[in-house]
Design a protein around this motif. Structure first.
Motif, PDB file in Angstrom:
ATOM      1  N   ARG A 113      -3.771 -40.998 -49.865  1.00  0.00           N
ATOM      2  CA  ARG A 113      -2.347 -41.085 -49.550  1.00  0.00           C
ATOM      3  C   ARG A 113      -2.005 -40.085 -48.452  1.00  0.00           C
ATOM      4  N   MET A 114      -1.005 -40.437 -47.670  1.00  0.00           N
ATOM      5  CA  MET A 114      -0.477 -39.539 -46.653  1.00  0.00           C
ATOM      6  C   MET A 114       0.480 -38.563 -47.334  1.00  0.00           C
ATOM      7  N   TYR A 170       4.318 -34.792 -41.680  1.00  0.00           N
ATOM      8  CA  TYR A 170       3.004 -35.188 -42.189  1.00  0.00           C
ATOM      9  C   TYR A 170       2.097 -33.967 -42.203  1.00  0.00           C
ATOM     10  N   PHE A 196       5.134 -48.508 -44.959  1.00  0.00           N
ATOM     11  CA  PHE A 196       5.849 -48.137 -43.735  1.00  0.00           C
ATOM     12  C   PHE A 196       7.312 -47.792 -44.003  1.00  0.00           C
ATOM     13  N   TYR A 211      -0.811 -45.547 -46.897  1.00  0.00           N
ATOM     14  CA  TYR A 211      -0.852 -45.797 -45.453  1.00  0.00           C
ATOM     15  C   TYR A 211      -0.065 -47.040 -45.058  1.00  0.00           C
ATOM     16  N   ARG A 237      10.194 -39.574 -42.468  1.00  0.00           N
ATOM     17  CA  ARG A 237      10.404 -39.023 -41.119  1.00  0.00           C
ATOM     18  C   ARG A 237      11.894 -38.862 -40.820  1.00  0.00           C
ATOM     19  N   GLN A 244       7.295 -44.202 -45.199  1.00  0.00           N
ATOM     20  CA  GLN A 244       6.965 -43.314 -44.083  1.00  0.00           C
ATOM     21  C   GLN A 244       8.174 -43.129 -43.164  1.00  0.00           C
ATOM     22  N   ARG A 245       8.870 -44.218 -42.870  1.00  0.00           N
ATOM     23  CA  ARG A 245      10.055 -44.151 -42.005  1.00  0.00           C
ATOM     24  C   ARG A 245      11.152 -43.327 -42.677  1.00  0.00           C
ATOM     25  N   ASP A 270       3.907 -37.961 -51.345  1.00  0.00           N
ATOM     26  CA  ASP A 270       2.812 -38.691 -50.706  1.00  0.00           C
ATOM     27  C   ASP A 270       3.091 -40.179 -50.795  1.00  0.00           C
ATOM     28  N   THR A 271       2.516 -40.919 -49.870  1.00  0.00           N
ATOM     29  CA  THR A 271       2.702 -42.366 -49.841  1.00  0.00           C
ATOM     30  C   THR A 271       1.466 -43.035 -49.261  1.00  0.00           C
ATOM     31  N   TYR A 288       3.344 -35.490 -47.177  1.00  0.00           N
ATOM     32  CA  TYR A 288       4.435 -34.967 -46.341  1.00  0.00           C
ATOM     33  C   TYR A 288       5.114 -33.811 -47.051  1.00  0.00           C
TER      34      TYR A 288
END
Length: 180
Positions: free
Chosen positions: A169-170, A158, A145, A142, A152, A148-149, A139-140, A172
């Motif tokens: 947290r987002m 996600y 970035f 918001y 992905r 997140q990059r 998780d990270t 994944y």
């Protein structure tokens, strides 16, 4: 993977951290925190992660490092099934099997922008697969970035948001097959 493995990049080793690594791991986390603060990111705070986080990770056998030519350049906690908050979105994950999670990943200032975090994730995947674990969850924040990059680009999907006292947290997940 037992306690160490040679990396295919120069003279790097991925290994379990020891008490002798505490100061260096804490310094790397402090550098990561300073970068987040400079960039206005809110994933980490003055209080977290702490030196105690490093000491606890090491004591529990969860602390791992990448060492290059005798110097630790990255630190993170690699844990099997170790995040209770992930139960909040149990129905949204890609799998409901055992998983590996990486927390508190930081790269030393002098090693940034060299693919070290990506390689750390790759070796966490190998760590999981060698233990029969085929799910990698993370998780990270918001506003993180960069992470997140990275997620992905490494094939993470996600799955939803998890809630912690310090904020949401987002989350994944990547299903691990062992194929590269």
């Amino acid at each position: 993977m037992h306690n160490k493995a040679t990396m295919p990049h120069s003279n790097e080793i991925f290994r379990q951290a020891t008490a002798a690594d505490t100061d260096r791991c804490w310094l790397i986390l402090q550098q990561g925190k300073a970068q987040m603060f400079r960039e206005g990111k809110h994933q980490w705070t003055e209080a977290y992660p702490s030196r105690q986080s490093v000491e606890t990770d090491i004591a529990n056998g969860n602390a791992y490092v990448i060492e290059r030519q005798g110097s630790v350049i990255a630190y993170g906690a690699v844990i099997a099934n170790g995040e209770p908050a992930y139960q909040q979105i149990a129905d949204l994950w890609l799998t409901n099997a055992d998983y590996v999670v990486v927390h508190r990943l930081a790269v030393a200032d002098e090693a940034k922008r060299q693919g070290v975090a990506t390689r750390f994730f790759g070796y966490a995947e190998q760590w999981a697969l060698q233990r029969g674990i085929h799910s990698f969850k993370v998780d990270t924040n918001y506003d993180n970035f960069y992470m997140q990059r990275l997620l992905r680009s490494q094939g993470f999907m996600y799955c939803g948001d998890v809630h912690y006292p310090q904020g949401d947290r987002m989350a994944y997940e990547k299903v691990l097959t062992g194929d590269k």
